[in-house]
Structure formats: structure tokens, C-alpha cells
Design an enzyme around this catalytic site. Structure first.
Site, PDB file in Angstrom:
ATOM      1  N   GLU A  97     -31.392 109.917  41.022  1.00  0.00           N
ATOM      2  CA  GLU A  97     -31.672 109.150  39.796  1.00  0.00           C
ATOM      3  C   GLU A  97     -31.932 107.690  40.158  1.00  0.00           C
ATOM      4  O   GLU A  97     -31.409 107.195  41.154  1.00  0.00           O
ATOM      5  CB  GLU A  97     -30.421 109.184  38.900  1.00  0.00           C
ATOM      6  CG  GLU A  97     -30.532 110.043  37.660  1.00  0.00           C
ATOM      7  CD  GLU A  97     -31.337 109.423  36.537  1.00  0.00           C
ATOM      8  OE1 GLU A  97     -32.326 108.712  36.802  1.00  0.00           O
ATOM      9  OE2 GLU A  97     -31.001 109.669  35.387  1.00  0.00           O
ATOM     10  N   ASP A  98     -32.676 107.009  39.312  1.00  0.00           N
ATOM     11  CA  ASP A  98     -32.869 105.579  39.542  1.00  0.00           C
ATOM     12  C   ASP A  98     -31.647 104.776  39.076  1.00  0.00           C
ATOM     13  O   ASP A  98     -31.031 104.046  39.852  1.00  0.00           O
ATOM     14  CB  ASP A  98     -34.156 105.078  38.865  1.00  0.00           C
ATOM     15  CG  ASP A  98     -34.228 105.423  37.367  1.00  0.00           C
ATOM     16  OD1 ASP A  98     -33.336 106.131  36.856  1.00  0.00           O
ATOM     17  OD2 ASP A  98     -35.192 104.982  36.702  1.00  0.00           O
ATOM     18  N   ASP A 122     -26.809 104.257  33.475  1.00  0.00           N
ATOM     19  CA  ASP A 122     -26.470 103.183  32.531  1.00  0.00           C
ATOM     20  C   ASP A 122     -25.313 103.691  31.654  1.00  0.00           C
ATOM     21  O   ASP A 122     -24.141 103.521  31.999  1.00  0.00           O
ATOM     22  CB  ASP A 122     -27.741 102.879  31.738  1.00  0.00           C
ATOM     23  CG  ASP A 122     -27.621 101.761  30.732  1.00  0.00           C
ATOM     24  OD1 ASP A 122     -26.624 101.735  30.010  1.00  0.00           O
ATOM     25  OD2 ASP A 122     -28.509 100.916  30.627  1.00  0.00           O
ATOM     26  N   GLY A 134     -24.795 106.797  31.310  1.00  0.00           N
ATOM     27  CA  GLY A 134     -24.384 108.025  32.010  1.00  0.00           C
ATOM     28  C   GLY A 134     -24.809 109.288  31.270  1.00  0.00           C
ATOM     29  O   GLY A 134     -24.658 110.391  31.785  1.00  0.00           O
ATOM     30  N   PHE A 175     -31.280  94.431  32.112  1.00  0.00           N
ATOM     31  CA  PHE A 175     -32.364  95.417  32.076  1.00  0.00           C
ATOM     32  C   PHE A 175     -33.253  95.174  33.290  1.00  0.00           C
ATOM     33  O   PHE A 175     -33.859  94.118  33.432  1.00  0.00           O
ATOM     34  CB  PHE A 175     -33.177  95.281  30.785  1.00  0.00           C
ATOM     35  CG  PHE A 175     -34.208  96.362  30.640  1.00  0.00           C
ATOM     36  CD1 PHE A 175     -33.878  97.587  30.079  1.00  0.00           C
ATOM     37  CD2 PHE A 175     -35.513  96.169  31.101  1.00  0.00           C
ATOM     38  CE1 PHE A 175     -34.825  98.595  29.965  1.00  0.00           C
ATOM     39  CE2 PHE A 175     -36.463  97.177  30.991  1.00  0.00           C
ATOM     40  CZ  PHE A 175     -36.106  98.399  30.421  1.00  0.00           C
ATOM     41  N   ASP A 217     -39.646 100.994  35.303  1.00  0.00           N
ATOM     42  CA  ASP A 217     -40.629 100.278  34.480  1.00  0.00           C
ATOM     43  C   ASP A 217     -40.046  99.630  33.233  1.00  0.00           C
ATOM     44  O   ASP A 217     -38.905  99.896  32.839  1.00  0.00           O
ATOM     45  CB  ASP A 217     -41.694 101.277  34.000  1.00  0.00           C
ATOM     46  CG  ASP A 217     -41.173 102.168  32.864  1.00  0.00           C
ATOM     47  OD1 ASP A 217     -40.023 102.655  32.973  1.00  0.00           O
ATOM     48  OD2 ASP A 217     -41.888 102.338  31.859  1.00  0.00           O
ATOM     49  N   ARG A 255     -43.517  99.051  37.877  1.00  0.00           N
ATOM     50  CA  ARG A 255     -43.036 100.066  38.828  1.00  0.00           C
ATOM     51  C   ARG A 255     -43.410  99.717  40.263  1.00  0.00           C
ATOM     52  O   ARG A 255     -42.734 100.107  41.203  1.00  0.00           O
ATOM     53  CB  ARG A 255     -43.651 101.433  38.505  1.00  0.00           C
ATOM     54  CG  ARG A 255     -43.192 102.029  37.198  1.00  0.00           C
ATOM     55  CD  ARG A 255     -43.573 103.502  37.139  1.00  0.00           C
ATOM     56  NE  ARG A 255     -43.543 104.029  35.789  1.00  0.00           N
ATOM     57  CZ  ARG A 255     -42.458 104.499  35.184  1.00  0.00           C
ATOM     58  NH1 ARG A 255     -41.301 104.504  35.789  1.00  0.00           N
ATOM     59  NH2 ARG A 255     -42.525 104.977  33.948  1.00  0.00           N
TER      60      ARG A 255
HETATM   61  P1  5GP Z   1     -28.436 106.447  30.677  1.00  0.00           P
HETATM   62  O1  5GP Z   1     -28.651 107.784  30.063  1.00  0.00           O
HETATM   63  O2  5GP Z   1     -27.484 106.456  31.849  1.00  0.00           O
HETATM   64  O3  5GP Z   1     -28.048 105.417  29.655  1.00  0.00           O
HETATM   65  O4  5GP Z   1     -29.834 105.945  31.174  1.00  0.00           O
HETATM   66  C1  5GP Z   1     -30.433 106.462  32.293  1.00  0.00           C
HETATM   67  C2  5GP Z   1     -31.902 106.232  32.298  1.00  0.00           C
HETATM   68  O5  5GP Z   1     -32.288 105.140  31.458  1.00  0.00           O
HETATM   69  C3  5GP Z   1     -32.338 105.838  33.694  1.00  0.00           C
HETATM   70  O6  5GP Z   1     -32.711 106.961  34.427  1.00  0.00           O
HETATM   71  C4  5GP Z   1     -33.502 104.922  33.429  1.00  0.00           C
HETATM   72  O7  5GP Z   1     -34.688 105.670  33.347  1.00  0.00           O
HETATM   73  C5  5GP Z   1     -33.200 104.293  32.090  1.00  0.00           C
HETATM   74  N1  5GP Z   1     -32.585 102.974  32.281  1.00  0.00           N
HETATM   75  C6  5GP Z   1     -31.270 102.645  32.278  1.00  0.00           C
HETATM   76  N2  5GP Z   1     -31.098 101.331  32.503  1.00  0.00           N
HETATM   77  C7  5GP Z   1     -32.347 100.846  32.667  1.00  0.00           C
HETATM   78  C8  5GP Z   1     -32.845  99.537  32.982  1.00  0.00           C
HETATM   79  O8  5GP Z   1     -32.123  98.560  33.170  1.00  0.00           O
HETATM   80  N3  5GP Z   1     -34.198  99.420  33.096  1.00  0.00           N
HETATM   81  C9  5GP Z   1     -35.056 100.471  32.915  1.00  0.00           C
HETATM   82  N4  5GP Z   1     -36.343 100.229  33.038  1.00  0.00           N
HETATM   83  N5  5GP Z   1     -34.612 101.706  32.629  1.00  0.00           N
HETATM   84  C10 5GP Z   1     -33.286 101.873  32.519  1.00  0.00           C
END
Ligand code: 5GP
Length: 179
Positions: A101-102, A105, A107, A154, A161, A167
Site C-alpha cells: 500500500e502507499d 491513513d 486504516g 496530505f 496523487d 504522481r
Molecule cells: P485510509 O483508508 O487508510 O484512510 O486511506 C488509504 C488510502 O487513502 C491510501 O491508499 C491513499 O490512496 C489515500 N490517502 C490517504 N492519505 C493520503 C494522502 O495524504 N494523500 C493522498 N494523495 N492519498 C491519501
């Protein structure tokens, strides 16, 4: 402040630091999985560059799978709803699966992916995230391999992106909130 100025990412993690940490993670993963074949799952789209750099440095027999999920749309805040845009068609039963995963946040996305893939009965299931935002976690989440822990900013760059942009940046930058 002009829109253009706000939309210029500020440097958070330089390219050299990213590359060094990715190499360390690849070594750590290769050591842990020695003697086993791994199915590395690239979570699209944000992790495609991290994934490419990571797998090329993992000294292991691997196969690559791609899973498309979307939870943010064009916004800066997670919708909490995970939509699968591309599924894995290969069977995962009995395989050693590593999700790449990238960003973790809240989770919720990783939790959703872990549950969905667990149901396919892999021999083992682990996760690797380039970035973790511990302050934002909304669920008990154990990420097995973490590149960097960051704040709640963010971020963009290195595959990640904002509305389809940034990206291509070789570093991780952050955007000021308020769009
Ligand atoms: P979660 O479900 O953990 O809140 O979010 C995970 C997904 O949200 C990540 O895989 C990513 O694609 C996107 N995401 C979370 N934080 C960021 C951020 O700071 N910047 C961007 N561009 N995407 C984010």
C-alpha cells in the site's frame, strides 16, 4: 494565497531518503520470506512506483498481482467507502500474500483489503505500507512493514496523487489543506 502557490507541494521526504528506506524494507522482507514464494499485491493506483522499486530489490521468487481500490475520489478526506475498481483473478489459496500500500491513513482501506483477501485463504497475509499516519488511524491496524510514520498532512508524489496530479514527483511532498 493563490491557488497555484497552494498547489505546489512542499518537500516532506527527499528522494534519497525514500530510496534508502525502500532498499532497507526490501532486504527486511526478503529475509523474512526466505525460501518462500511471495505474491506481491500492488494496491493501485498510489503504490505503483513504491511497488516497482520495492519488488525489484526483493531477492525472492515473486509473482505480482494488481488490486484497484478507490476511497478518496478527488477529495483530500477519505470517504470511508472502499470501491474495488480492479480485482485479482488468480487464486490466492495457500499462497504467501504481501499487500503493498502507499499510505495507511484511517486504516479502513487496508482493513477492507485484508478482510477481503483473508477470505481467499492464503497461507499467510502481511502488509507493507510506505507511509503510516498514526494520528489518523480509526481501526486497530497492525502493518507488518512501514516505510515512514508521518503526521496528518496530505501528501503527494512518488506515485501518490491529488486529483490525478503529482504522481511523477520523485519525492514525497505535502499540500496545504483548504482546497
Ligand atoms: P485510509 O483508508 O487508510 O484512510 O486511506 C488509504 C488510502 O487513502 C491510501 O491508499 C491513499 O490512496 C489515500 N490517502 C490517504 N492519505 C493520503 C494522502 O495524504 N494523500 C493522498 N494523495 N492519498 C491519501
Amino acid at each position: 494565497m493563490s491557488e497555484e502557490k497552494k498547489l505546489t507541494p512542499k518537500l516532506l521526504i527527499p528522494e534519497v531518503q525514500l530510496q534508502k528506506r525502500v532498499a532497507e524494507l526490501a532486504r527486511e522482507i526478503a529475509t523474512d520470506y526466505q525460501g518462500r514464494e511471495v505474491v506481491a499485491v500492488c494496491v493501485l493506483k498510489g503504490s505503483f512506483i513504491f511497488f516497482s522499486d520495492l519488488i525489484r530489490q526483493m531477492d525472492l521468487p515473486i509473482t505480482c498481482e494488481f488490486l484497484g481500490v478507490s476511497s478518496y475520489g478527488n477529495k483530500m478526506v477519505s470517504s470511508g467507502e472502499v470501491k474495488v475498481t480492479l480485482d485479482i483473478n488468480e487464486p490466492l489459496e495457500g499462497k504467501h500474500v504481501l499487500i503493498v500500500e502507499d499510505i495507511v491513513d484511517t486504516g479502513l482501506t487496508l482493513f477492507y483489503i485484508m478482510s477481503a483477501l483473508k477470505a481467499r485463504k492464503p497461507a499467510s497475509l502481511k502488509s507493507c505500507a510506505l507511509l503510516l499516519k498514526p494520528e489518523c488511524l480509526k481501526t486497530e491496524m497492525d502493518v507488518d512493514y512501514i516505510g515512514f510514520k508521518i503526521g496528518s498532512e496530505f501528501v503527494v508524489g512518488y506515485g501518490v496523487d491529488f486529483a490525478g496530479k503529482f504522481r511523477e514527483l520523485p519525492y514525497i511532498g505535502y499540500l496545504e489543506q483548504g482546497h
